[in-house]
Design a protein around this motif. Structure first.
Motif, mmCIF file in Angstrom:
data_model
loop_
_atom_site.group_PDB
_atom_site.id
_atom_site.type_symbol
_atom_site.label_atom_id
_atom_site.label_comp_id
_atom_site.label_asym_id
_atom_site.label_seq_id
_atom_site.Cartn_x
_atom_site.Cartn_y
_atom_site.Cartn_z
ATOM 1 N N UNK A 28 0.916 -1.266 -0.059
ATOM 2 C CA UNK A 28 0.062 -0.142 0.014
ATOM 3 C C UNK A 28 0.719 1.224 0.169
ATOM 4 N N UNK A 29 0.302 2.341 -0.622
ATOM 5 C CA UNK A 29 1.027 3.557 -0.492
ATOM 6 C C UNK A 29 0.209 4.201 0.431
ATOM 7 N N UNK A 30 0.951 5.521 0.983
ATOM 8 C CA UNK A 30 -0.046 6.353 1.717
ATOM 9 C C UNK A 30 -0.928 7.197 1.057
ATOM 10 N N UNK A 31 -0.664 7.654 -0.416
ATOM 11 C CA UNK A 31 -1.709 8.001 -0.962
ATOM 12 C C UNK A 31 -3.044 7.197 -1.265
ATOM 13 N N UNK A 32 -2.871 6.023 -1.549
ATOM 14 C CA UNK A 32 -3.901 5.200 -1.854
ATOM 15 C C UNK A 32 -4.654 4.907 -0.412
ATOM 16 N N UNK A 33 -4.266 5.017 0.802
ATOM 17 C CA UNK A 33 -4.643 4.921 2.033
ATOM 18 C C UNK A 33 -5.501 6.051 2.324
ATOM 19 N N UNK A 34 -5.049 7.179 1.882
ATOM 20 C CA UNK A 34 -5.734 8.567 2.218
ATOM 21 C C UNK A 34 -6.877 8.610 1.125
ATOM 22 N N UNK A 35 -6.678 8.305 -0.160
ATOM 23 C CA UNK A 35 -7.817 8.113 -1.204
ATOM 24 C C UNK A 35 -9.032 7.408 -0.664
ATOM 25 N N UNK A 36 -8.554 6.233 -0.048
ATOM 26 C CA UNK A 36 -9.666 5.065 0.324
ATOM 27 C C UNK A 36 -10.501 5.664 1.404
ATOM 28 N N UNK A 37 -9.932 6.599 2.260
ATOM 29 C CA UNK A 37 -10.782 6.947 3.554
ATOM 30 C C UNK A 37 -11.380 8.208 2.923
ATOM 31 N N UNK A 38 -11.103 9.109 1.975
ATOM 32 C CA UNK A 38 -11.805 10.157 1.229
ATOM 33 C C UNK A 38 -12.893 9.768 0.660
ATOM 34 N N UNK A 39 -12.888 8.595 -0.347
ATOM 35 C CA UNK A 39 -13.866 8.033 -0.860
ATOM 36 C C UNK A 39 -15.032 7.310 0.139
ATOM 37 N N UNK A 40 -14.347 6.682 1.197
ATOM 38 C CA UNK A 40 -15.395 6.191 1.929
ATOM 39 C C UNK A 40 -16.326 7.066 2.660
ATOM 40 N N UNK A 41 -15.727 8.067 3.188
ATOM 41 C CA UNK A 41 -16.560 9.316 3.928
ATOM 42 C C UNK A 41 -17.203 10.102 2.884
ATOM 43 N N UNK A 70 -18.730 8.622 0.081
ATOM 44 C CA UNK A 70 -19.951 7.698 -0.063
ATOM 45 C C UNK A 70 -20.573 7.308 1.096
ATOM 46 N N UNK A 71 -20.127 7.554 2.372
ATOM 47 C CA UNK A 71 -20.987 7.168 3.627
ATOM 48 C C UNK A 71 -20.806 8.482 4.455
ATOM 49 N N UNK A 72 -21.560 9.488 4.323
ATOM 50 C CA UNK A 72 -21.149 10.773 5.186
ATOM 51 C C UNK A 72 -21.226 10.427 6.655
ATOM 52 N N UNK A 73 -21.950 9.301 7.173
ATOM 53 C CA UNK A 73 -22.021 9.147 8.613
ATOM 54 C C UNK A 73 -20.825 8.392 9.003
ATOM 55 N N UNK A 74 -19.893 8.072 8.295
ATOM 56 C CA UNK A 74 -18.671 7.174 8.370
ATOM 57 C C UNK A 74 -17.663 7.943 9.617
ATOM 58 N N UNK A 75 -17.677 9.085 9.815
ATOM 59 C CA UNK A 75 -17.139 9.793 10.876
ATOM 60 C C UNK A 75 -17.508 9.585 12.307
#
Length: 130
Positions: free
Chosen positions: A27-40, A42-47
């Motif tokens: 994994x890369x740092x960019x991949x991790x950050x992009x994953x969480x950005x997309x998760x949030x 798509x799912x605004x209650x994720x936080x």
């Protein structure tokens, strides 16, 4: 599990308010950050959910830049929820003091605990008061 990229998958349990994220392979740092950005996105209650981070299938270690990027994603949402994060590694040796320090820098909005057993990690998240 819902895939958002080749090396990361997630599952949301709305009943327990736990998101399980599985890290797989290189994994890369960019991949991790992009994953969480997309998760949030798509799912605004994720936080407002707690997280079970399954890192048994990767050797990736969090860097200050990755943590800062993830924190930036979650701070844009503006939630005051104190997330509980259970991190599962292959063994205790893979979570060294430097890694713990990197992850604890933003503790104002999260409580982190490390496990080598995914069942114990899930139990810890399930037992805390909701």
């Amino acid at each position: 599990m819902s895939d958002t990229c080749e090396h990361l998958a997630y599952e949301i349990d709305a009943a327990t308010r736990i998101i399980t994220v599985v890290y797989i392979g290189a994994l890369t740092d960019d991949e991790i950050v992009a994953f969480y950005a997309k998760l949030v996105e798509q799912h605004t209650d994720a936080p407002t959910y707690d997280y079970l981070i399954d890192m048994r299938y990767t050797d990736w270690l969090a860097t200050p830049d990755a943590i800062a990027g993830i924190d930036a994603v979650y701070s844009r949402i503006g939630s005051d929820y104190r997330r509980h994060v259970a991190i599962v590694r292959k063994n205790a040796v893979t979570t060294n003091k430097l890694q713990e320090n990197v992850l604890r820098q933003g503790l104002k909005d999260r409580v982190i605990r490390y496990f080598t057993d995914i069942t114990l990690a899930r139990s810890w998240l399930m037992e805390r008061e909701r």
